[in-house]
Design a protein around this motif. Structure first.
Motif, mmCIF file in Angstrom:
data_model
loop_
_atom_site.group_PDB
_atom_site.id
_atom_site.type_symbol
_atom_site.label_atom_id
_atom_site.label_comp_id
_atom_site.label_asym_id
_atom_site.label_seq_id
_atom_site.Cartn_x
_atom_site.Cartn_y
_atom_site.Cartn_z
ATOM 1 N N GLU A 195 -1.587 0.889 8.170
ATOM 2 C CA GLU A 195 -0.796 -0.233 7.659
ATOM 3 C C GLU A 195 0.283 0.266 6.710
ATOM 4 O OE1 GLU A 195 -3.023 -2.962 5.239
ATOM 5 O OE2 GLU A 195 -1.259 -4.215 4.799
ATOM 6 N N HIS A 223 0.802 -1.227 0.000
ATOM 7 C CA HIS A 223 0.000 0.000 0.000
ATOM 8 C C HIS A 223 0.836 1.279 0.000
ATOM 9 C CE1 HIS A 223 -3.237 -2.827 1.023
ATOM 10 N NE2 HIS A 223 -2.457 -3.248 2.002
ATOM 11 N N HIS A 253 2.766 -6.934 4.545
ATOM 12 C CA HIS A 253 1.421 -6.457 4.887
ATOM 13 C C HIS A 253 1.101 -6.703 6.355
ATOM 14 C CE1 HIS A 253 -0.400 -5.515 0.892
ATOM 15 N NE2 HIS A 253 0.599 -6.275 0.487
ATOM 16 N N PHE A 254 0.071 -5.979 6.799
ATOM 17 C CA PHE A 254 -0.579 -6.273 8.083
ATOM 18 C C PHE A 254 -2.061 -6.416 7.782
ATOM 19 C CE2 PHE A 254 3.332 -4.138 9.080
ATOM 20 C CZ PHE A 254 3.803 -4.806 10.196
HETATM 21 ZN ZN ZN Z 1 -2.289 -4.940 3.202
#
Ligand code: ZN
Length: 203
Positions: free
Chosen positions: A60, A34, A102-103
Motif C-alpha cells: 500500500e 504510510h 490509502h488503500f
Molecule cells: Zn492505509
C-alpha cells in the motif's frame, strides 16, 4: 563513534527540529498513507506505526506514493500550491483542503472496498462530490463512511487546518478483483483526485 551515541545526537537534532516546526500554507495537502514508514516512526516517536496493507508482493505504501505524486504533479502544473506529505512529519499545515491517500486491506478477502473518512468539519458537499465521482468508475462495493474509528479519528486530520479534510480508501488491495482493477490505474486515480480537487477549489 559508537552507534548509540550517533542515535542520541540524531534524537536531539530531531527534537530540536520538531520544536521549531513551522506552519506551511498551501492550497492542498496531499498525504500518501504510510509513506516513509517504518523509518519515520522511530524518528518522530510514533507508537502506532501502521505500515499499511499489501497483496501479491505490492505494498500500500508504494501505491499511495504513486497516486499522491501524480495528483500533486497535476495540481502544481495547474498553478496550485501543494504540500505533499508522507505518513509522519513534524510540521502543521494550513490549506483549503487536505486529502489522505490509502488503500484498504481485509482479513476476509473482498469484505471491504472503497471508503472515506472525515471529521465533522468536512462539508457534506465535499464528501458527496468525491463519492459521486469515484463510484461512477469504481466497479466494486462502497464500504461506507467513517466505518472504523481509524477513519473517523485519523491522526492526519490533526496535522492540518483546512475546512475540507478527507481520507480516501480507493479500494481493497487484498481483494483480487479490486487489486487487478486498481493496479494498472494508479496514475488515473491520481488524475481523478486532482480533477476532483480542482473542481472543488476553483482558482
Ligand atoms: Zn492505509
Amino acid at each position: 563513534m559508537r552507534l548509540p551515541a550517533i542515535l542520541t545526537i540524531l534524537a536531539a537534532l530531531l527534537a530540536t527540529s520538531s520544536s521549531m516546526a513551522s506552519a506551511d500554507d498551501g492550497d492542498v495537502v496531499v498525504q500518501a498513507g504510510h509513506q516513509g514508514r517504518p523509518a519515520s516512526c522511530a524518528q518522530l516517536h510514533v507508537k502506532a506505526c501502521n505500515l499499511g496493507t499489501g497483496a501479491a508482493g505490492e505494498r500500500e505504501r508504494a501505491w499511495t506514493v504513486t497516486v499522491a505524486d501524480e495528483a500533486a504533479r497535476i495540481l502544481r502544473a495547474r498553478g496550485y500550491t501543494v504540500i505533499r506529505r508522507p505518513a509522519d512529519y513534524a510540521d502543521h499545515d494550513t490549506a483549503r483542503a487536505a486529502v489522505f491517500v490509502h488503500f484498504d486491506g481485509s482479513a476476509v478477502a473482498c469484505a471491504s472496498g472503497a471508503s472515506v473518512g472525515f471529521p465533522d468539519t468536512t462539508s457534506r458537499a465535499f464528501v458527496d462530490a468525491w463519492k459521486k465521482r469515484y463510484l461512477a468508475t469504481f466497479p466494486f462495493r462502497f464500504r461506507g463512511e467513517n466505518f472504523t474509528e481509524n477513519e473517523r479519528r485519523y491522526y492526519g486530520f490533526r496535522k492540518v487546518d483546512a475546512p475540507e479534510k478527507l481520507l480516501i480508501e480507493f479500494g481493497e488491495m487484498t481483494c483480487p478483483a479490486q487489486f487487478a482493477w486498481m493496479r494498472p490505474r494508479l496514475l488515473l486515480l491520481g488524475d481523478d483526485l486532482a480533477a476532483f480537487l480542482m473542481e472543488r477549489l476553483p482558482r
